[in-house]
Structures are given as C-alpha cells and as structure tokens.
Design a protein around this motif. Structure first.
Motif, PDB file in Angstrom:
ATOM      1  N   GLY B  43       0.796  -1.221   0.000  1.00  0.00           N
ATOM      2  CA  GLY B  43       0.000   0.000   0.000  1.00  0.00           C
ATOM      3  C   GLY B  43       0.825   1.266   0.000  1.00  0.00           C
ATOM      4  O   GLY B  43       0.282   2.362   0.082  1.00  0.00           O
ATOM      5  N   ALA B  44       2.155   1.147  -0.117  1.00  0.00           N
ATOM      6  CA  ALA B  44       3.000   2.347  -0.076  1.00  0.00           C
ATOM      7  C   ALA B  44       2.978   3.113  -1.393  1.00  0.00           C
ATOM      8  O   ALA B  44       3.359   4.279  -1.434  1.00  0.00           O
ATOM      9  N   GLY B  45       2.554   2.459  -2.475  1.00  0.00           N
ATOM     10  CA  GLY B  45       2.525   3.119  -3.779  1.00  0.00           C
ATOM     11  C   GLY B  45       3.513   2.520  -4.773  1.00  0.00           C
ATOM     12  O   GLY B  45       3.763   3.104  -5.823  1.00  0.00           O
ATOM     13  N   LYS B  46       4.064   1.358  -4.448  1.00  0.00           N
ATOM     14  CA  LYS B  46       5.071   0.740  -5.332  1.00  0.00           C
ATOM     15  C   LYS B  46       4.454   0.390  -6.687  1.00  0.00           C
ATOM     16  O   LYS B  46       4.995   0.726  -7.737  1.00  0.00           O
ATOM     17  N   SER B 193      14.693  -8.958   3.296  1.00  0.00           N
ATOM     18  CA  SER B 193      15.652 -10.035   3.053  1.00  0.00           C
ATOM     19  C   SER B 193      15.688 -10.414   1.577  1.00  0.00           C
ATOM     20  O   SER B 193      16.683 -10.902   1.076  1.00  0.00           O
ATOM     21  N   GLU B 194      14.574 -10.170   0.899  1.00  0.00           N
ATOM     22  CA  GLU B 194      14.525 -10.527  -0.515  1.00  0.00           C
ATOM     23  C   GLU B 194      15.411  -9.597  -1.332  1.00  0.00           C
ATOM     24  O   GLU B 194      16.148 -10.038  -2.204  1.00  0.00           O
ATOM     25  N   VAL B 195      15.338  -8.294  -1.047  1.00  0.00           N
ATOM     26  CA  VAL B 195      16.122  -7.363  -1.849  1.00  0.00           C
ATOM     27  C   VAL B 195      17.599  -7.416  -1.457  1.00  0.00           C
ATOM     28  O   VAL B 195      18.466  -7.216  -2.289  1.00  0.00           O
ATOM     29  N   ARG B 196      17.882  -7.731  -0.191  1.00  0.00           N
ATOM     30  CA  ARG B 196      19.274  -7.692   0.241  1.00  0.00           C
ATOM     31  C   ARG B 196      20.118  -8.719  -0.502  1.00  0.00           C
ATOM     32  O   ARG B 196      21.306  -8.541  -0.705  1.00  0.00           O
ATOM     33  N   ARG B 197      19.485  -9.797  -0.922  1.00  0.00           N
ATOM     34  CA  ARG B 197      20.240 -10.850  -1.570  1.00  0.00           C
ATOM     35  C   ARG B 197      20.707 -10.487  -2.965  1.00  0.00           C
ATOM     36  O   ARG B 197      21.682 -11.040  -3.452  1.00  0.00           O
ATOM     37  N   VAL B 198      19.982  -9.629  -3.630  1.00  0.00           N
ATOM     38  CA  VAL B 198      20.301  -9.389  -5.033  1.00  0.00           C
ATOM     39  C   VAL B 198      20.517  -7.933  -5.416  1.00  0.00           C
ATOM     40  O   VAL B 198      21.047  -7.667  -6.480  1.00  0.00           O
ATOM     41  N   CYS B 199      20.114  -6.984  -4.547  1.00  0.00           N
ATOM     42  CA  CYS B 199      20.120  -5.594  -5.003  1.00  0.00           C
ATOM     43  C   CYS B 199      21.440  -4.878  -4.750  1.00  0.00           C
ATOM     44  O   CYS B 199      22.136  -5.163  -3.792  1.00  0.00           O
ATOM     45  N   ASP B 200      21.742  -3.908  -5.630  1.00  0.00           N
ATOM     46  CA  ASP B 200      22.856  -3.006  -5.392  1.00  0.00           C
ATOM     47  C   ASP B 200      22.390  -1.798  -4.581  1.00  0.00           C
ATOM     48  O   ASP B 200      23.061  -1.352  -3.678  1.00  0.00           O
ATOM     49  N   ARG B 201      21.253  -1.277  -4.990  1.00  0.00           N
ATOM     50  CA  ARG B 201      20.718  -0.101  -4.303  1.00  0.00           C
ATOM     51  C   ARG B 201      19.234  -0.297  -4.067  1.00  0.00           C
ATOM     52  O   ARG B 201      18.574  -1.039  -4.786  1.00  0.00           O
ATOM     53  N   VAL B 202      18.731   0.403  -3.065  1.00  0.00           N
ATOM     54  CA  VAL B 202      17.291   0.333  -2.817  1.00  0.00           C
ATOM     55  C   VAL B 202      16.723   1.738  -2.645  1.00  0.00           C
ATOM     56  O   VAL B 202      17.405   2.642  -2.174  1.00  0.00           O
ATOM     57  N   ALA B 203      15.481   1.871  -3.050  1.00  0.00           N
ATOM     58  CA  ALA B 203      14.712   3.064  -2.721  1.00  0.00           C
ATOM     59  C   ALA B 203      13.624   2.608  -1.773  1.00  0.00           C
ATOM     60  O   ALA B 203      13.049   1.533  -1.965  1.00  0.00           O
ATOM     61  N   ILE B 204      13.365   3.382  -0.753  1.00  0.00           N
ATOM     62  CA  ILE B 204      12.331   2.984   0.202  1.00  0.00           C
ATOM     63  C   ILE B 204      11.158   3.952   0.117  1.00  0.00           C
ATOM     64  O   ILE B 204      11.328   5.170   0.200  1.00  0.00           O
ATOM     65  N   LEU B 205      10.013   3.367  -0.084  1.00  0.00           N
ATOM     66  CA  LEU B 205       8.802   4.141  -0.280  1.00  0.00           C
ATOM     67  C   LEU B 205       7.871   3.898   0.903  1.00  0.00           C
ATOM     68  O   LEU B 205       7.707   2.759   1.344  1.00  0.00           O
ATOM     69  N   ARG B 206       7.309   4.991   1.425  1.00  0.00           N
ATOM     70  CA  ARG B 206       6.304   4.792   2.472  1.00  0.00           C
ATOM     71  C   ARG B 206       5.231   5.836   2.324  1.00  0.00           C
ATOM     72  O   ARG B 206       5.526   7.019   2.175  1.00  0.00           O
ATOM     73  N   ASP B 207       3.978   5.394   2.379  1.00  0.00           N
ATOM     74  CA  ASP B 207       2.826   6.285   2.228  1.00  0.00           C
ATOM     75  C   ASP B 207       2.974   7.208   1.026  1.00  0.00           C
ATOM     76  O   ASP B 207       2.698   8.403   1.108  1.00  0.00           O
ATOM     77  N   GLY B 208       3.436   6.650  -0.074  1.00  0.00           N
ATOM     78  CA  GLY B 208       3.497   7.409  -1.320  1.00  0.00           C
ATOM     79  C   GLY B 208       4.668   8.355  -1.427  1.00  0.00           C
ATOM     80  O   GLY B 208       4.770   9.097  -2.397  1.00  0.00           O
ATOM     81  N   GLU B 209       5.548   8.355  -0.431  1.00  0.00           N
ATOM     82  CA  GLU B 209       6.701   9.237  -0.514  1.00  0.00           C
ATOM     83  C   GLU B 209       7.987   8.445  -0.399  1.00  0.00           C
ATOM     84  O   GLU B 209       8.053   7.450   0.325  1.00  0.00           O
ATOM     85  N   LEU B 210       9.006   8.921  -1.109  1.00  0.00           N
ATOM     86  CA  LEU B 210      10.288   8.251  -1.065  1.00  0.00           C
ATOM     87  C   LEU B 210      11.002   8.656   0.205  1.00  0.00           C
ATOM     88  O   LEU B 210      11.235   9.831   0.454  1.00  0.00           O
ATOM     89  N   VAL B 211      11.346   7.671   1.045  1.00  0.00           N
ATOM     90  CA  VAL B 211      11.997   7.959   2.303  1.00  0.00           C
ATOM     91  C   VAL B 211      13.502   8.109   2.093  1.00  0.00           C
ATOM     92  O   VAL B 211      14.134   9.008   2.620  1.00  0.00           O
ATOM     93  N   THR B 212      14.063   7.216   1.321  1.00  0.00           N
ATOM     94  CA  THR B 212      15.507   7.268   1.087  1.00  0.00           C
ATOM     95  C   THR B 212      15.868   6.435  -0.129  1.00  0.00           C
ATOM     96  O   THR B 212      15.122   5.540  -0.520  1.00  0.00           O
ATOM     97  N   THR B 213      16.986   6.746  -0.717  1.00  0.00           N
ATOM     98  CA  THR B 213      17.569   5.875  -1.734  1.00  0.00           C
ATOM     99  C   THR B 213      18.999   5.649  -1.299  1.00  0.00           C
ATOM    100  O   THR B 213      19.728   6.611  -1.080  1.00  0.00           O
ATOM    101  N   GLU B 214      19.395   4.413  -1.134  1.00  0.00           N
ATOM    102  CA  GLU B 214      20.765   4.186  -0.688  1.00  0.00           C
ATOM    103  C   GLU B 214      21.278   2.824  -1.086  1.00  0.00           C
ATOM    104  O   GLU B 214      20.531   1.958  -1.514  1.00  0.00           O
TER     105      GLU B 214
END
Lengths: 262, 340
Positions: B43-46, B193-214
C-alpha cells in the motif's frame, strides 16, 4: 502484423462452433414447423389481429410464405436480437475484462499501440460473425428445399451479407462500453441493455411517428423482411452500418489510448 | 537510448486517484546494469509507481522515462518496450489459453531468443490451460515472458511472491546472473531479506513518498537483527540494554519450564525459562559475546522485519498499526531466511 488478431481468432473458434450449432438447431426448428403451419393455419389472419407493436418489432409482413415466416421468426429474433446481443456482449468483454482480470498489464507490455490491441481484438470478432453468416444460409437453403418450400438463394445470401455490417455495428456499441468502464460485468450488462433498448426504441419510434429518432438504432438499417419478401436490397443501410462501426471503433481507440488502466 | 542517460529516470512523479494521493513527488534514477530494489510496505505506492513508469497510468504531475522514453509518449514507449520485460504483481493470462499459446503470442510480437533457456530454469506446465495453473506456475510463466525477448531492462512487481522457497532461491541466482550479463533489473518488494540478496541499491517508499535511496549495505548495517531467545534460568530485565538493543521484551515461562528444558540435550536444574525478544543493531560479534554467557533452550536471530526498520529510522507513520504489524510478523522475512 495481426499476431494478436490471429491469437484471439483461434480462441474464438470453439465458441463459434457452439454458436453455429445452436443457430442451426434454431433454424431447423423453424423450418421444420413451417409446412404444418402453412397448410393448417392462415397466419396472416392471426397477424392482422396482433397489435401493431408486434408487427413492427418483428418486422412481420406475411407469415404465409417461407420468406415472410423466416423473416418474422428467425431473422428478427435470431439475428437482429439474439446475435446482436451476442456480438455486443462479446465486444463488451474485449477490453473491460482484460482490465478487470488484470490481464491488460502483460498485454500492454508488448511493443504494440493500444489502438492496435483494441483493433486486433475487435477484428477477431469477425470469426463468429462471418462463420455464422456463411454456414447458416447453406443450412437454411438446404432445409427449405427439404421441406419443399425452397427460398430464393440470392436473396438469402444478401440477407446474410447485410447481416455482417449490422453485427459489426452491434460489436462497436459493445466495444465503446468496454473501454469506458473497467468492470466487465457493467460493460456486458450495458451492452445487453443497449441492444435490447435500441431494438425496442427503433420499433416504437415507427409506431409513434417519430421515425427519424429511430435512425440512431442499427436495426433501422438491416431489414431481412425487405430482402426476403420484396427482394429489395438496402446497400446504403449496409454502408451506414459500416461507417457507424468505424466511428465507434475509432472513438473507442481514442478513449482507450488516453485512459488509465485501473 | 542515449549514452549517459539513466535507464530509469523518475522526476517529481505524482499520481492521485480522485482524492487519494497514491504517490507524491517521487524522484529516483536507476543506472545501467544495476539491480535496484523498490522497497516498501504493502500500500506504499510501489505498484502505482511501476504502472505509471510503464505508461499504464498517466502521471498527475512529474514524469518518468524508461530507456529514454517518456511514459506518456506512446510511440517512444512502443520502441522501448521491445527492450523491456515486465512482470506485474499478479501476472494474469487468458484462462482458456495454454502456457504455450501465450508464449507463442508473445514470441511472435516481441521475440523469443531466450525462451527455451528460460523454460529449462522455470518450468510452467506449457500444455495445460492457465486456468489450471497454481499461482506459482503463473508466476513462472510470467518470469519467462518477462525475459524471453532478451530485454535490457526488466521491471518486476513483487517477483518472488508466488514462488516456493526453492524456486525463490533459483530466481535470486537467476537475477544475479542476469546482472552479470549487464541487464538492468528493477523490482519491488515488501520483504527486506529478498532485496538484500540481489540488489545493489534500494529506494524505500512509504505512504506514497520516497523515504531514502541508498546502497544496500548501508541500509543493512542499520537495519539490525531480530533476536528471540529462550534462556534456561532467570534473566534480569536489564540483562540486555544499551544503544544497540531496541524494543526489549521479557517473558518468564514457569509452568512449562520443565517440559521445555527436557526437550534439549543439556543438563539444567533451572526451574524457569526466560524468553527475551529484541532488535539488535550493533556489531554481530558483540551480540555473540553477550549471548555466550547463557544456556539456550532455543535461539533465533533473523533479519529485522522491514516495518521495524522503518519505524526505527524513519519515524513511526501510524505508530499503533506499524507496531502491531511488526509484532505479528505480517512483514517479517518469509520463512527460510532465519540466518543467524
């Protein structure tokens, strides 16, 4: 080109076979009952006592000939109403049900325009429309020979040729409903109501002397009775139906191109 | 695509549904060859973001480009889609069609250079009608169609949700191998845990807003471990404290202590078992040292649920709801990820 149309057409084959068999049975039933009716009853006397609305609804001229009988019974109900409903209902599911069932996401991930997706899906509706109108005249022609009241084969062929633009126009109406809503049940019910409503409306406008209002109904331009009983062919009507189909499909494409898939 | 241009470029992207503001002013870019995770609770808007990027939804404001094509420019998007694979959250196909018929259709329109190779890895029952498919098989068919035309960019919405753990692992290995081949992969998940296994970077979305990209490492460093231990004997309520321990909870189990202890191999005359639960964000070696002084009936150390990470670092959204969801494990790592 036309990969999607071919795929959709193949998926319509089974339904087309069922539809053709069902209409063959319906036609056979009418044809088989005609000899006993023709000898035992004067149906025209019965028609004269009918309210005008019925005569107009079913385009009844005479019931004492096989041509008049089939026009009134088989074509006005089987083709104008039932097949019209079937095609409009099928068209109503074309876009709405793919959105409703979340299939549209993957379909639109293909490198093709939305207009082409819609166009090719609509094109595949030609499978049931053409097959039914190619097989049934043969069935009916043979049937009328068997009972000893052979029908004019040219008039018969023309009725079925003119039925094609009529059914396409019904499909166009269903298609418009299919793009304006994302709920397939709403589109389908809307299509049934629209075709049945137009069918009633067209006849009532004639009775009420507001004939020009009925010009919006596709039923106005397809008259099996005129072809079979009088041998008069309304090619202009066929052209109007084709033009109307193009307009409806074009409008659907424009709307579908811009809308959110949700 | 022009040299130096990002594979995905999202600028000020906003999408409203009537009064509901599903996505608000999101910015991020994905570079060529990256595996990019798009993380957020349900429900975050992904999904809205992904479907807007692909032109299925029109943005209310802002813009998104994929492979240089603006999502609202249909001719440019058609060209881009030849090199994009897409796996939606619930891949759906015509019920009455077989898997083979669907792949034939896709192959005839977008190409199928990799079809056979993919079918060896993921094996949907091709000759069965889709209506008889399990959700796992539907997902496999979705993965095959997403990669079969050898795309440069693959966008996936919760790709491992329908897959069993074994198939999830195969999928993760597959995505890593794709990255080696230079494929850019963008996928969403609500499981850290799913993204940590394969991702280089992540963007975190909450309530329709981007919290961080790192970068994933810096996120993992801060996300911590969820520790649940049953310890033989009485443990004081201040036994685990300090800056690195969060949300400490302690329960004394007296009535079933004997039973619990009997189930272990070691000898103990303790008459009580203490259950402790906390999230640990310090050095994992210090945690092991701290734990070494106890005798355990049971010990679980696993990745902290995403909801807890959010709450700790980005402040509570709606505190009561988030805590409750974190506790009952709604967003906890899916089974099989309990890595100590």
């Amino acid at each position: 080109m036309l990969e999607l149309a071919r795929y959709e057409a193949r998926r319509r084959l089974r339904g087309t076979v069922y539809l053709t068999v069902a209409l063959t049975l319906l036609a056979g039933m009418y044809i088989a009952t005609f000899p006993s009716l023709a000898t035992d009853v004067d149906l025209d006397q019965f028609i004269d006592q009918m309210p005008e609305v019925f005569r107009e609804l079913f385009n009844i001229a005479t019931m004492n000939t096989i041509e008049g009988f089939l026009s009134a019974e088989l074509y006005s109900i089987g083709w104008v109403l039932l097949l019209g409903l079937y095609v409009a209902y099928s068209a109503a599911t074309l876009i709405a049900s793919d959105i409703d069932r979340e299939r549209m996401d993957i379909l639109l991930s293909l490198p093709m325009s939305r207009a082409r997706v819609l166009g090719e899906k609509f094109l595949a509706l030609l499978v049931p429309i053409v097959v039914v109108n190619a097989v049934l005249p043969l069935v009916i022609y043979v049937g009328t020979i068997v009972i000893g009241y052979p029908i004019d084969p040219v008039n018969l062929a023309v009725v079925h040729l003119l039925a094609i633009p009529y059914l396409l126009a019904c499909g166009g109406i269903g298609l418009v409903l299919s793009v304006v809503t994302s709920r397939s049940t709403i589109a389908q019910r809307g299509a049934l109501v629209a075709i049945f409503g137009l069918f009633l409306f067209e006849s009532l406008t004639v009775i009420a002397d507001y004939e020009q209002l009925g010009a919006i109904a596709p039923m106005r331009y397809f008259d099996a009775t005129a072809v079979l009983v009088d041998g008069s062919y309304d090619w202009a009507g066929g052209a109007i139906l084709l033009g109307g189909t193009v307009l409806l499909v074009g409008a659907s494409m424009l709307y579908f191109r811009r809308r959110d898939i949700d | 695509m022009n040299e130096g241009m990002s594979v995905i470029d999202v600028t000020g992207l906003t999408k409203h549904y009537g009064e509901v503001r599903a996505v608000r002013g999101i910015d991020f870019t994905v570079e060529e060859g990256e595996v990019f995770g798009f993380l957020g609770p349900n429900g975050a808007g992904k999904t809205t973001t992904i479907r807007t990027m692909l032109g299925l939804l029109n943005p209310t404001a802002g813009r998104a480009t994929v492979l240089g094509a603006d999502s609202t420019d249909e001719p440019a998007m058609i060209e881009a889609k030849r090199s994009i694979g897409y796996l939606p959250a619930n891949p759906a196909f015509d019920d009455g069609a077989t898997g083979r018929e669907i792949l034939d259709l896709h192959g005839s329109i977008k190409g199928e250079q990799r079809r056979e190779e993919l079918l060896e890895l993921f094996e949907p029952p091709l000759d069965r009608e889709v209506r008889d498919y399990s959700s796992g098989n539907r997902q496999k068919l979705g993965v095959v169609q997403a990669f079969m035309h050898d795309p440069e960019l693959v966008i996936m919405d919760e790709p491992t949700s329908g897959l069993d753990p074994l198939m999830q692992q195969r999928f993760n290995e597959f995505v890593r191998a794709e990255r080696e081949q230079g494929v850019t992969v963008f996928f969403s998940s609500h499981v850290l845990s799913e993204v940590r296994r394969v991702c280089d970077r992540v963007a975190i979305l909450r309530d329709g807003e981007l919290v961080t990209t790192e970068a994933i490492e810096s996120l993992l460093d801060r996300s911590g471990k969820f520790v649940r231990a049953r310890i033989a004997g009485h443990v004081e309520s201040d036994a685990f404290n300090g800056d690195t321990v969060h949300g400490f909870e302690r329960t004394l189990i007296e009535d079933r202590a004997e039973e619990l202890l009997a189930a272990t191999d070691f000898e103990s005359d303790a008459d009580v078992v203490t259950e402790v639960r906390f999230t640990y964000t310090g050095d994992i070696n210090d945690l092991v040292t701290d734990l070494a002084s106890y005798s355990f009936v049971d010990l679980d150390v696993e990745e902290a649920p995403l909801e807890e990470v959010f709450m700790r670092f980005y402040g509570p959204g709606e505190p009561s709801e988030r805590t409750a969801r974190g506790q009952n494990g709604d967003a906890a790592p899916a089974g099989g990820d309990g890595n100590a």
